[in-house]
Scaffold this motif. Structure first.
Motif, PDB file in Angstrom:
ATOM      1  N   TRP A 103      -7.244  -6.433 -14.229  1.00  0.00           N
ATOM      2  CA  TRP A 103      -7.614  -6.322 -12.816  1.00  0.00           C
ATOM      3  C   TRP A 103      -6.365  -6.471 -11.943  1.00  0.00           C
ATOM      4  N   HIS A 104      -6.397  -5.810 -10.787  1.00  0.00           N
ATOM      5  CA  HIS A 104      -5.292  -5.857  -9.820  1.00  0.00           C
ATOM      6  C   HIS A 104      -5.789  -6.557  -8.557  1.00  0.00           C
ATOM      7  N   LEU A 105      -5.191  -7.707  -8.212  1.00  0.00           N
ATOM      8  CA  LEU A 105      -5.584  -8.496  -7.047  1.00  0.00           C
ATOM      9  C   LEU A 105      -4.529  -8.337  -5.963  1.00  0.00           C
ATOM     10  N   GLU A 106      -4.997  -8.176  -4.728  1.00  0.00           N
ATOM     11  CA  GLU A 106      -4.084  -8.049  -3.590  1.00  0.00           C
ATOM     12  C   GLU A 106      -4.682  -8.757  -2.381  1.00  0.00           C
ATOM     13  N   VAL A 107      -3.875  -9.595  -1.730  1.00  0.00           N
ATOM     14  CA  VAL A 107      -4.313 -10.302  -0.524  1.00  0.00           C
ATOM     15  C   VAL A 107      -3.221 -10.147   0.529  1.00  0.00           C
ATOM     16  N   SER A 108      -3.633  -9.831   1.770  1.00  0.00           N
ATOM     17  CA  SER A 108      -2.663  -9.530   2.830  1.00  0.00           C
ATOM     18  C   SER A 108      -3.160 -10.056   4.165  1.00  0.00           C
ATOM     19  N   GLY A 109      -2.235 -10.108   5.138  1.00  0.00           N
ATOM     20  CA  GLY A 109      -2.552 -10.520   6.501  1.00  0.00           C
ATOM     21  C   GLY A 109      -2.086  -9.473   7.496  1.00  0.00           C
ATOM     22  N   SER A 110      -2.713  -9.442   8.680  1.00  0.00           N
ATOM     23  CA  SER A 110      -2.333  -8.494   9.729  1.00  0.00           C
ATOM     24  C   SER A 110      -2.791  -9.024  11.081  1.00  0.00           C
ATOM     25  N   ASN A 111      -2.194  -8.470  12.151  1.00  0.00           N
ATOM     26  CA  ASN A 111      -2.568  -8.806  13.542  1.00  0.00           C
ATOM     27  C   ASN A 111      -2.541 -10.318  13.768  1.00  0.00           C
ATOM     28  N   GLU A 112      -1.474 -10.964  13.348  1.00  0.00           N
ATOM     29  CA  GLU A 112      -1.400 -12.424  13.438  1.00  0.00           C
ATOM     30  C   GLU A 112      -0.738 -12.871  14.740  1.00  0.00           C
ATOM     31  N   PRO A 156       5.163 -11.446  12.898  1.00  0.00           N
ATOM     32  CA  PRO A 156       5.045 -10.468  11.811  1.00  0.00           C
ATOM     33  C   PRO A 156       4.317 -11.065  10.622  1.00  0.00           C
ATOM     34  N   SER A 157       3.653 -10.220   9.867  1.00  0.00           N
ATOM     35  CA  SER A 157       2.967 -10.663   8.654  1.00  0.00           C
ATOM     36  C   SER A 157       3.920 -10.567   7.470  1.00  0.00           C
ATOM     37  N   GLY A 158       3.716 -11.421   6.490  1.00  0.00           N
ATOM     38  CA  GLY A 158       4.534 -11.418   5.301  1.00  0.00           C
ATOM     39  C   GLY A 158       4.091 -10.364   4.310  1.00  0.00           C
ATOM     40  N   PRO A 159       4.826 -10.211   3.209  1.00  0.00           N
ATOM     41  CA  PRO A 159       4.422  -9.245   2.180  1.00  0.00           C
ATOM     42  C   PRO A 159       3.129  -9.670   1.502  1.00  0.00           C
TER      43      PRO A 159
END
Length: 230
Positions: free
Chosen positions: A66-75, A53-56
Motif C-alpha cells: 500500500w502507498h500512504l500519503e498525507v499532506s497539508g495546504s492553505n495553512e 507555506p506547507s511542507g512536503p
C-alpha cells in the motif's frame, strides 16, 4: 576706391536669414485614471493574513504493497494576543486543510484507519517557579554632633527569583477521527491554540498523522509543516 568700399559695406550689411527655432515637444499624456466600476481581477488574490507555506507530503510504502500519503495546504498561523493577557502565554489562530490517501494494490485487505491533525508549539525557555524572599536590615549610626546617643534605621526588602527550565514542545491535537475507505480529510478554520509559561522565543508548526489499518497491521505516517518562529 570709393566704389570698392561701398560694395564691401553692402556685403557686410546684408542680413543673413536664421533657421527657425525648433518647436518644443509636447508633454506626455497623463496616465489613465482607473475606472472604479471596472471589475477587479481576482486571479491572483492576496494571501490571507498569517499564511505559511506547507511542507512536503509524508509518504510511506508499506511492506504489503500500500502507498500512504498525507499532506497539508492553505495553512495559516496568526499570532494573537492571549485572552489571559499574560506575557508568558503564546496564542495562535490556526487554519488549514490536511488530507490522507491510501493507494496501490496491496496484498492485504484495508479495514480503515484514523487521522489526526493539530499543531506543535515549542518554547525555548519555560518559567517554572517564582520565589519571593522577604528580608529585614538594621543600620546603626551615631548622632552628629556627638551626644553619646546611638541611632539606627530599619529596612525591609523583598528578593524575587524566577526558576527557568529548558524548553518543551507542546502537541495540541485539534481533531482526530476514524475513517473507512482510502481517503480522509480534516479542515481547520479559526481555531485558537495556546501554551503557557513560555519565557523565551516560541516556534509553531502543523502536523497530521495518518494510520492505515488491516486486520493484523497498522502503518503510520506523519506530515510536518514548516516551522515558524514567532
Amino acid at each position: 576706391m570709393f566704389k570698392h568700399f561701398a560694395a564691401l559695406a553692402a556685403c557686410v550689411l546684408v542680413p543673413v536669414a536664421s533657421a527657425p527655432l525648433a518647436a518644443a515637444e509636447p508633454p506626455p499624456p497623463p496616465p489613465p485614471v482607473p475606472d472604479a466600476a471596472a471589475p477587479v481581477n481576482l486571479s491572483n488574490p492576496l494571501p490571507p493574513e498569517g499564511a505559511v507555506p506547507s511542507g512536503p507530503a509524508g509518504i510511506l510504502d508499506t511492506p504489503d504493497g500500500w502507498h500512504l500519503e498525507v499532506s497539508g495546504s492553505n495553512e495559516t498561523q496568526l499570532p494573537v494576543a492571549p485572552l489571559t493577557t499574560a506575557i508568558s502565554s503564546r496564542e495562535y489562530l490556526i487554519a488549514g486543510t490536511f488530507t490522507g490517501k491510501i493507494t496501490g494494490s496491496g496484498t492485504t485487505e484495508l479495514t480503515g484507519g484514523s487521522f489526526e491533525a493539530g499543531e506543535q508549539i515549542g518554547c525555548g525557555i519555560i518559567s517554572d517557579e517564582v520565589e519571593i524572599n522577604p528580608g529585614a536590615s538594621f543600620t546603626p549610626g551615631i548622632g552628629i554632633p556627638f551626644t553619646g546617643n546611638a541611632t539606627g534605621a530599619f529596612g525591609v526588602s523583598l528578593q524575587g527569583k524566577v526558576y527557568l527550565k529548558p524548553g518543551t514542545v507542546t502537541t495540541v491535537a485539534l481533531d482526530k477521527k476514524k475513517f473507512k475507505g482510502t481517503e480522509t480529510r480534516i479542515t481547520i478554520t479559526g481555531v485558537r491554540v495556546k501554551t503557557d509559561q513560555c519565557a523565551g522565543q516560541s516556534f509553531i508548526r502543523s502536523y497530521a498523522t495518518l494510520t492505515s489499518s488491516t486486520e493484523n497491521t497498522d502503518d503510520i505516517i506523519t506530515y510536518l509543516g514548516v516551522t515558524k518562529a514567532v
